[in-house]
Design a protein around this motif. Sequence first.
Motif: not given
Length: 145
Positions: A113, A116-117, A132, A139
């Motif tokens: 995760i 992902k950002y 972000s 999340e």
Amino acid sequence: MAQTTSDAHILVSMTYVSRANQDMSPKELGEILQQAQDNNATNGITGILIFNNSIFLQTIEGSRAQINRLLYSLIADQRHHDLQLLETRELEYREWPKWSMNYVPPTKENAAIYLKYSTTIDFNPYLLSAGSARDLMSELSIQQI
Ligand SMILES: Cc1cc2nc3c(=O)[nH]c(=O)nc-3n(C[C@H](O)[C@H](O)[C@H](O)COP(=O)(O)O)c2cc1C
């Protein structure tokens, strides 16, 4: 300084990053979390604390007066340094009303995760935009339920 009535009724959130001191032990991390949860439960503060790669990413939410007071404590706290604000904003409602402080540990699932950002393999929230960081924390908090 006296707290004005209006300050106490405006809900805000503040997100910052900081670097843990090099000798931070799991015990010390546990003490920080316990202190945060105890104080926050008393002060009506909620939020999320992410720790990975010696970096903290934290959002605290509560009355503007309380959040400003906690900011002074955090800046003075010798257990971390290089505190940089990512975002402060007014809220219509809290994102994490159930958590006096929700701790997100460094796990394999969470690493995906972070990536992902991020533009970097290592977790480095100093490089994240406020948007972000917000999405990342939303999340991550779903993973912890
Ligand atoms: C990374 C980090 C996160 C912290 N988060 C909180 C917090 O959410 N709430 C809090 O009251 N103190 C938090 N603290 C501790 C404060 O910096 C400060 O030590 C504490 O609020 C002082 O509490 P006291 O007045 O009860 O001694 C945190 C400290 C660190 C290093």
